[in-house]
Design an enzyme around this catalytic site. Structure first.
Site, PDB file in Angstrom:
ATOM      1  N   ASP A   1       0.837  -1.354  -0.058  1.00  0.00           N
ATOM      2  CA  ASP A   1       0.066  -0.029   0.097  1.00  0.00           C
ATOM      3  C   ASP A   1       0.928   1.086   0.032  1.00  0.00           C
ATOM      4  O   ASP A   1       1.942   1.146   0.260  1.00  0.00           O
ATOM      5  CB  ASP A   1      -0.895   0.005   1.212  1.00  0.00           C
ATOM      6  CG  ASP A   1      -2.225   0.910   1.109  1.00  0.00           C
ATOM      7  OD1 ASP A   1      -2.382   1.530   0.140  1.00  0.00           O
ATOM      8  OD2 ASP A   1      -2.859   1.044   2.007  1.00  0.00           O
TER       9      ASP A   1
ATOM     10  N   HIS B   1       3.072   2.906  -9.136  1.00  0.00           N
ATOM     11  CA  HIS B   1       2.954   1.397  -9.304  1.00  0.00           C
ATOM     12  C   HIS B   1       4.189   0.932  -9.842  1.00  0.00           C
ATOM     13  O   HIS B   1       4.746   0.044  -9.662  1.00  0.00           O
ATOM     14  CB  HIS B   1       1.656   1.131 -10.125  1.00  0.00           C
ATOM     15  CG  HIS B   1       0.292   1.848  -9.335  1.00  0.00           C
ATOM     16  ND1 HIS B   1       0.238   1.505  -8.054  1.00  0.00           N
ATOM     17  CD2 HIS B   1      -0.562   2.520  -9.998  1.00  0.00           C
ATOM     18  CE1 HIS B   1      -1.111   1.988  -7.940  1.00  0.00           C
ATOM     19  NE2 HIS B   1      -1.660   2.759  -8.761  1.00  0.00           N
TER      20      HIS B   1
ATOM     21  N   LEU C   1      10.839 -20.928  -3.707  1.00  0.00           N
ATOM     22  CA  LEU C   1      10.039 -20.085  -2.955  1.00  0.00           C
ATOM     23  C   LEU C   1       8.723 -20.166  -4.054  1.00  0.00           C
ATOM     24  O   LEU C   1       8.712 -20.091  -5.362  1.00  0.00           O
ATOM     25  CB  LEU C   1      10.696 -18.630  -3.324  1.00  0.00           C
ATOM     26  CG  LEU C   1       9.521 -17.282  -2.837  1.00  0.00           C
ATOM     27  CD1 LEU C   1       9.454 -17.326  -1.408  1.00  0.00           C
ATOM     28  CD2 LEU C   1      10.192 -15.861  -3.402  1.00  0.00           C
TER      29      LEU C   1
HETATM   30  C1  FPP Z   1      -1.628   0.110  -3.548  1.00  0.00           C
HETATM   31  O1  FPP Z   1      -1.258   1.261  -3.363  1.00  0.00           O
HETATM   32  C2  FPP Z   1      -1.135  -0.595  -4.473  1.00  0.00           C
HETATM   33  C3  FPP Z   1      -1.781  -1.239  -5.479  1.00  0.00           C
HETATM   34  C4  FPP Z   1      -3.416  -1.275  -5.477  1.00  0.00           C
HETATM   35  C5  FPP Z   1      -1.271  -1.909  -6.557  1.00  0.00           C
HETATM   36  C6  FPP Z   1       0.093  -2.658  -6.398  1.00  0.00           C
HETATM   37  C7  FPP Z   1       0.531  -2.966  -7.329  1.00  0.00           C
HETATM   38  C8  FPP Z   1       2.045  -3.031  -7.657  1.00  0.00           C
HETATM   39  C9  FPP Z   1       2.900  -2.759  -6.480  1.00  0.00           C
HETATM   40  C10 FPP Z   1       2.595  -2.972  -8.837  1.00  0.00           C
HETATM   41  C11 FPP Z   1       2.084  -3.945  -9.683  1.00  0.00           C
HETATM   42  C12 FPP Z   1       2.570  -5.582  -9.003  1.00  0.00           C
HETATM   43  C13 FPP Z   1       2.716  -6.588  -9.741  1.00  0.00           C
HETATM   44  C14 FPP Z   1       2.997  -7.973  -9.149  1.00  0.00           C
HETATM   45  C15 FPP Z   1       2.764  -6.616 -11.313  1.00  0.00           C
HETATM   46  P1  FPP Z   1      -2.278   2.624  -3.762  1.00  0.00           P
HETATM   47  O2  FPP Z   1      -2.488   2.834  -4.850  1.00  0.00           O
HETATM   48  O3  FPP Z   1      -3.635   2.368  -3.004  1.00  0.00           O
HETATM   49  O4  FPP Z   1      -1.685   3.626  -2.653  1.00  0.00           O
HETATM   50  P2  FPP Z   1      -2.454   4.878  -2.021  1.00  0.00           P
HETATM   51  O5  FPP Z   1      -3.414   4.269  -1.028  1.00  0.00           O
HETATM   52  O6  FPP Z   1      -1.247   5.805  -1.583  1.00  0.00           O
HETATM   53  O7  FPP Z   1      -3.297   5.715  -3.133  1.00  0.00           O
END
Ligand code: FPP
Length: 236
Positions: free
Chosen positions: A17, A34, A128
């Site tokens: 997050d 991201h 893993l």
């Molecule tokens: C949360 O941050 C993150 C996500 C919803 C997406 C997670 C994705 C990645 C780390 C990249 C893709 C991963 C793979 C395995 C391809 P948020 O956007 O909710 O952050 P915020 O709460 O600060 O808005």
């Protein structure tokens, strides 16, 4: 296992997050958070191998994330495609078994097939088990399990914890002993509702794109200092 770890979890689950806030704080588009977040995923997979962790599960796209702006959803789908295609050879060489939990249907054309290929190619690897939760929801998973239990005609008295666990998407993984959430938020957000019943939580203020081996090390040390009682009294 490094000596500083009193106990090593077999399975670590992570709610990644803070990508959006990381980007906004730098005046960058959320997509950049991201993108940099995928580098953190790569670091954490590597670190789990180094520490001797056997199972890593990451929450990357929830059934609720479809409600984000279309452009962000498309960007996330493209990132996953890049990871499962471009990283496949290296992960395979490193002995990583890729698994997916969630619904493959309703993903963009071709993405489901690429995920299936990565799962198939790496299926015999044992160093893993790296599970990517994508289009995953904990309630959706439980509903799916109940539907299949009913379809299979299981008698009510045969519905046990073991049976239900075996009908979940995670049927071939042990429950995570350690659940990490980045960016300071303290909620489960529909992730592994059943499997985290007794998981130890470590919440770190670090935003996901900054999460590194040292943060993982600290979380494992904190886990090692916890007294896990499973509802009983302390054994100490
Ligand atoms: C949360 O941050 C993150 C996500 C919803 C997406 C997670 C994705 C990645 C780390 C990249 C893709 C991963 C793979 C395995 C391809 P948020 O956007 O909710 O952050 P915020 O709460 O600060 O808005």
């Amino acid at each position: 296992m490094p000596e500083e770890f009193k106990k090593l979890p077999t399975h670590i689950a992570i709610i990644m997050d803070g990508n959006g806030r990381w980007a906004t704080a730098r005046g960058l588009p959320r997509a950049e958070g991201h993108r940099v977040g995928t580098e953190a995923v790569r670091r954490v997979v590597r670190s789990c191998i180094d520490f001797g962790i056997k199972y890593l599960t990451i929450y990357a796209f929830s059934t609720e994330n479809w409600a984000r702006p279309q452009e962000e959803v498309n960007g996330l789908m493209m990132l996953l495609e890049t990871v499962v295609v471009n990283e496949l050879d290296e992960l395979h060489r490193e002995g990583v078994r890729i698994q997916h939990i969630g619904r493959l249907e309703s993903l963009p054309a071709g993405l489901g097939a690429k995920i299936k290929k990565a799962v198939e190619v790496t299926r015999n690897n044992q160093r893993l088990v790296f599970t990517i939760a994508w289009n995953y929801g904990g309630r959706d998973e439980i509903i799916c399990a109940i539907q299949n239990i009913i379809k299979d005609g299981i008698a009510p008295e045969n519905v046990t914890e073991e049976l239900v666990s075996g009908y979940l998407f995670t049927s071939n993984s042990p429950d995570p002993e350690l659940l990490i959430r980045t960016s300071g938020e303290q909620r489960l957000s529909n992730f592994l509702l059943w499997q985290t019943a007794y998981s130890e939580w470590v919440v770190t203020p670090v935003f996901w794109p900054d999460f590194d081996k040292e943060d993982l090390r600290k979380a494992i040390i904190e886990y090692g200092n916890r007294d896990r009682r499973f509802g009983k009294v302390s054994s100490k």
